[in-house]
Enzyme design. Structure first.
Site, PDB file in Angstrom:
ATOM      1  N   LYS A 129      -4.381 -59.358 -13.504  1.00 56.84           N
ATOM      2  CA  LYS A 129      -3.086 -58.975 -12.934  1.00 56.84           C
ATOM      3  C   LYS A 129      -3.094 -57.411 -12.731  1.00 56.84           C
ATOM      4  O   LYS A 129      -3.687 -56.622 -13.337  1.00 56.84           O
ATOM      5  CB  LYS A 129      -1.970 -59.704 -13.430  1.00 56.84           C
ATOM      6  CG  LYS A 129      -2.289 -61.165 -13.374  1.00 56.84           C
ATOM      7  CD  LYS A 129      -1.095 -61.851 -14.108  1.00 56.84           C
ATOM      8  CE  LYS A 129      -0.966 -63.255 -13.992  1.00 56.84           C
ATOM      9  NZ  LYS A 129       0.199 -63.841 -14.689  1.00 56.84           N
ATOM     10  N   TYR A 178       1.664 -68.603  -5.674  1.00 52.12           N
ATOM     11  CA  TYR A 178       2.666 -69.177  -6.749  1.00 52.12           C
ATOM     12  C   TYR A 178       3.685 -69.989  -6.239  1.00 52.12           C
ATOM     13  O   TYR A 178       4.536 -70.006  -6.862  1.00 52.12           O
ATOM     14  CB  TYR A 178       3.160 -67.805  -7.358  1.00 52.12           C
ATOM     15  CG  TYR A 178       2.266 -67.384  -8.651  1.00 52.12           C
ATOM     16  CD1 TYR A 178       1.811 -68.054  -9.595  1.00 52.12           C
ATOM     17  CD2 TYR A 178       1.924 -65.812  -8.501  1.00 52.12           C
ATOM     18  CE1 TYR A 178       0.809 -67.688 -10.415  1.00 52.12           C
ATOM     19  CE2 TYR A 178       1.143 -65.329  -9.581  1.00 52.12           C
ATOM     20  CZ  TYR A 178       0.588 -66.293 -10.679  1.00 52.12           C
ATOM     21  OH  TYR A 178       0.081 -65.673 -11.655  1.00 52.12           O
ATOM     22  N   PHE A 215      12.399 -67.021 -12.046  1.00 46.86           N
ATOM     23  CA  PHE A 215      11.626 -65.878 -12.330  1.00 46.86           C
ATOM     24  C   PHE A 215      10.689 -65.527 -11.024  1.00 46.86           C
ATOM     25  O   PHE A 215       9.837 -64.663 -11.129  1.00 46.86           O
ATOM     26  CB  PHE A 215      10.756 -65.769 -13.534  1.00 46.86           C
ATOM     27  CG  PHE A 215       9.768 -66.734 -13.686  1.00 46.86           C
ATOM     28  CD1 PHE A 215       8.496 -66.979 -13.120  1.00 46.86           C
ATOM     29  CD2 PHE A 215      10.094 -68.070 -14.553  1.00 46.86           C
ATOM     30  CE1 PHE A 215       7.792 -67.979 -13.317  1.00 46.86           C
ATOM     31  CE2 PHE A 215       9.332 -68.934 -14.656  1.00 46.86           C
ATOM     32  CZ  PHE A 215       8.042 -68.902 -14.016  1.00 46.86           C
ATOM     33  N   ARG A 231      -8.997 -70.814 -19.991  1.00 43.69           N
ATOM     34  CA  ARG A 231      -7.521 -70.833 -20.471  1.00 43.69           C
ATOM     35  C   ARG A 231      -7.613 -70.590 -22.163  1.00 43.69           C
ATOM     36  O   ARG A 231      -6.590 -70.117 -22.360  1.00 43.69           O
ATOM     37  CB  ARG A 231      -6.902 -72.282 -20.373  1.00 43.69           C
ATOM     38  CG  ARG A 231      -6.833 -72.932 -18.940  1.00 43.69           C
ATOM     39  CD  ARG A 231      -5.919 -71.946 -18.052  1.00 43.69           C
ATOM     40  NE  ARG A 231      -4.470 -72.431 -18.533  1.00 43.69           N
ATOM     41  CZ  ARG A 231      -3.455 -72.036 -17.989  1.00 43.69           C
ATOM     42  NH1 ARG A 231      -3.334 -71.465 -17.023  1.00 43.69           N
ATOM     43  NH2 ARG A 231      -1.986 -72.321 -18.482  1.00 43.69           N
ATOM     44  N   THR A 253       0.800 -68.583 -22.283  1.00 46.63           N
ATOM     45  CA  THR A 253       1.687 -67.659 -21.251  1.00 46.63           C
ATOM     46  C   THR A 253       2.377 -66.602 -21.729  1.00 46.63           C
ATOM     47  O   THR A 253       2.378 -65.134 -21.468  1.00 46.63           O
ATOM     48  CB  THR A 253       2.480 -68.471 -20.370  1.00 46.63           C
ATOM     49  OG1 THR A 253       1.854 -69.622 -19.916  1.00 46.63           O
ATOM     50  CG2 THR A 253       2.880 -67.834 -19.224  1.00 46.63           C
ATOM     51  N   ARG A 268      -4.053 -62.453 -23.937  1.00 47.75           N
ATOM     52  CA  ARG A 268      -2.881 -62.196 -23.985  1.00 47.75           C
ATOM     53  C   ARG A 268      -2.553 -61.739 -25.163  1.00 47.75           C
ATOM     54  O   ARG A 268      -1.336 -60.734 -25.276  1.00 47.75           O
ATOM     55  CB  ARG A 268      -2.098 -63.452 -23.420  1.00 47.75           C
ATOM     56  CG  ARG A 268      -2.278 -63.374 -21.808  1.00 47.75           C
ATOM     57  CD  ARG A 268      -1.876 -65.010 -21.243  1.00 47.75           C
ATOM     58  NE  ARG A 268      -1.620 -64.985 -19.981  1.00 47.75           N
ATOM     59  CZ  ARG A 268      -1.597 -66.149 -19.182  1.00 47.75           C
ATOM     60  NH1 ARG A 268      -1.733 -67.383 -19.802  1.00 47.75           N
ATOM     61  NH2 ARG A 268      -1.475 -66.189 -18.078  1.00 47.75           N
ATOM     62  N   ASN A 306       1.452 -60.473 -18.356  1.00 46.01           N
ATOM     63  CA  ASN A 306       0.550 -60.927 -19.466  1.00 46.01           C
ATOM     64  C   ASN A 306      -1.016 -61.017 -18.984  1.00 46.01           C
ATOM     65  O   ASN A 306      -1.879 -61.786 -19.225  1.00 46.01           O
ATOM     66  CB  ASN A 306       0.931 -62.494 -19.409  1.00 46.01           C
ATOM     67  CG  ASN A 306       1.146 -63.546 -18.006  1.00 46.01           C
ATOM     68  OD1 ASN A 306       0.594 -62.867 -17.377  1.00 46.01           O
ATOM     69  ND2 ASN A 306       1.240 -64.527 -18.444  1.00 46.01           N
ATOM     70  N   HIS A 315      -4.620 -64.307 -14.736  1.00 44.50           N
ATOM     71  CA  HIS A 315      -4.205 -65.829 -14.371  1.00 44.50           C
ATOM     72  C   HIS A 315      -5.505 -66.288 -14.448  1.00 44.50           C
ATOM     73  O   HIS A 315      -6.702 -65.761 -14.403  1.00 44.50           O
ATOM     74  CB  HIS A 315      -4.022 -65.672 -12.835  1.00 44.50           C
ATOM     75  CG  HIS A 315      -3.836 -66.907 -12.244  1.00 44.50           C
ATOM     76  ND1 HIS A 315      -2.890 -67.837 -12.445  1.00 44.50           N
ATOM     77  CD2 HIS A 315      -5.039 -67.636 -11.572  1.00 44.50           C
ATOM     78  CE1 HIS A 315      -3.061 -68.818 -11.790  1.00 44.50           C
ATOM     79  NE2 HIS A 315      -4.632 -68.731 -11.204  1.00 44.50           N
ATOM     80  N   GLU A 334      -7.566 -72.786  -5.464  1.00 44.61           N
ATOM     81  CA  GLU A 334      -7.250 -71.329  -5.459  1.00 44.61           C
ATOM     82  C   GLU A 334      -8.494 -70.425  -5.344  1.00 44.61           C
ATOM     83  O   GLU A 334      -8.409 -69.334  -4.605  1.00 44.61           O
ATOM     84  CB  GLU A 334      -7.031 -71.024  -7.054  1.00 44.61           C
ATOM     85  CG  GLU A 334      -5.385 -71.566  -7.469  1.00 44.61           C
ATOM     86  CD  GLU A 334      -5.154 -71.398  -8.853  1.00 44.61           C
ATOM     87  OE1 GLU A 334      -5.965 -70.776  -9.867  1.00 44.61           O
ATOM     88  OE2 GLU A 334      -4.199 -71.770  -9.348  1.00 44.61           O
TER      89      GLU A 334
HETATM   90  P1  GDP Z   1       0.198 -69.683 -16.496  1.00 45.98           P
HETATM   91  O1  GDP Z   1      -0.712 -70.492 -15.936  1.00 45.98           O
HETATM   92  O2  GDP Z   1      -0.020 -69.293 -18.249  1.00 45.98           O
HETATM   93  O3  GDP Z   1      -0.316 -68.194 -16.036  1.00 45.98           O
HETATM   94  O4  GDP Z   1       1.828 -69.747 -16.609  1.00 45.98           O
HETATM   95  P2  GDP Z   1       2.613 -70.252 -15.372  1.00 45.98           P
HETATM   96  O5  GDP Z   1       1.928 -70.968 -14.245  1.00 45.98           O
HETATM   97  O6  GDP Z   1       3.559 -71.072 -16.165  1.00 45.98           O
HETATM   98  O7  GDP Z   1       3.401 -69.073 -15.033  1.00 45.98           O
HETATM   99  C1  GDP Z   1       2.863 -68.317 -13.962  1.00 45.98           C
HETATM  100  C2  GDP Z   1       3.111 -66.823 -14.264  1.00 45.98           C
HETATM  101  O8  GDP Z   1       4.420 -66.561 -14.073  1.00 45.98           O
HETATM  102  C3  GDP Z   1       2.665 -66.426 -15.590  1.00 45.98           C
HETATM  103  O9  GDP Z   1       1.441 -66.021 -16.037  1.00 45.98           O
HETATM  104  C4  GDP Z   1       3.740 -65.236 -15.854  1.00 45.98           C
HETATM  105  O10 GDP Z   1       3.146 -64.130 -15.185  1.00 45.98           O
HETATM  106  C5  GDP Z   1       4.954 -65.459 -15.038  1.00 45.98           C
HETATM  107  N1  GDP Z   1       5.895 -66.304 -15.854  1.00 45.98           N
HETATM  108  C6  GDP Z   1       5.678 -67.464 -16.287  1.00 45.98           C
HETATM  109  N2  GDP Z   1       7.090 -67.989 -17.120  1.00 45.98           N
HETATM  110  C7  GDP Z   1       7.949 -66.835 -17.055  1.00 45.98           C
HETATM  111  C8  GDP Z   1       9.101 -66.618 -17.514  1.00 45.98           C
HETATM  112  O11 GDP Z   1       9.613 -67.357 -18.211  1.00 45.98           O
HETATM  113  N3  GDP Z   1       9.640 -65.402 -17.008  1.00 45.98           N
HETATM  114  C9  GDP Z   1       9.052 -64.545 -16.284  1.00 45.98           C
HETATM  115  N4  GDP Z   1       9.492 -63.231 -15.717  1.00 45.98           N
HETATM  116  N5  GDP Z   1       7.808 -64.758 -15.861  1.00 45.98           N
HETATM  117  C10 GDP Z   1       7.226 -65.848 -16.263  1.00 45.98           C
END
Ligand code: GDP
Length: 143
Positions: A11, A51, A59, A87, A93, A104, A114, A117, A128
């Site tokens: 990212k 997304y 968010f 993963r 996350t 991470r 973080n 992805h 994807e």
């Molecule tokens: P991942 O699969 O671990 O990347 O997590 P998710 O699919 O749940 O979320 C996608 C991305 O959204 C994450 O990698 C973060 O960059 C962002 N994100 C997820 N949860 C939060 C949150 O609670 N707050 C904010 N600001 N960003 C978030």
């Protein structure tokens, strides 16, 4: 165990922090092969589409702003159990909850910024990968 493919992004914060090589080293040391890669700047439409499942989350706007804040490195990884393995390498996350030694835990600064992805299922990996790469862009190891 099946040879799988998964989709990965370094990212904008990862690229800004000069972590492309460090992240790729984790992939390669874990037996995952980069079979296609390129750097690009995500457009607003790309980030919103990618997304889309998070569209209703509070968010979402910040996430799109972050993902378009600079270039990203996108790659397709291939290897045994690639989806779960990636993963595992990434960690949770929220870096505060990520296991020690994960990407991470070692490099992320917040739950949003973080670094990486990674697809969360084989089905989403296929979607994807197709979002960004043509089949002819993928270079699986000749066997
Ligand atoms: P991942 O699969 O671990 O990347 O997590 P998710 O699919 O749940 O979320 C996608 C991305 O959204 C994450 O990698 C973060 O960059 C962002 N994100 C997820 N949860 C939060 C949150 O609670 N707050 C904010 N600001 N960003 C978030």
């Amino acid at each position: 165990m099946a040879i799988e493919r998964t989709f990965s992004i370094v990212k904008p914060d990862g690229v800004r922090k000069n972590l492309i090589g460090a992240v790729y080293q984790r992939f390669e040391q874990a037996g995952l092969r980069v079979i296609s890669a390129r750097m690009l700047q995500l457009s607003q439409a790309h980030a919103e589409g990618f997304y889309g499942v998070h569209r209703e989350r509070p968010f979402f706007k910040d996430l799109v702003k972050y993902m378009t804040s600079g270039p990203v490195m996108i790659q397709v990884l291939e290897g045994e159990n690639a989806v779960a393995k990636n993963r595992e390498l990434m960690g949770a996350t929220d870096p505060k909850k990520a296991a020690a030694g994960t990407i991470r835990a070692d490099f992320a600064s917040s739950i949003e910024e973080n670094v990486v992805h990674g697809s969360d299922s084989a089905e989403n990996a296929a979607i994807e990968i197709a979002f960004f790469f043509a089949g002819s862009d993928l270079y699986p190891r000749a066997s």
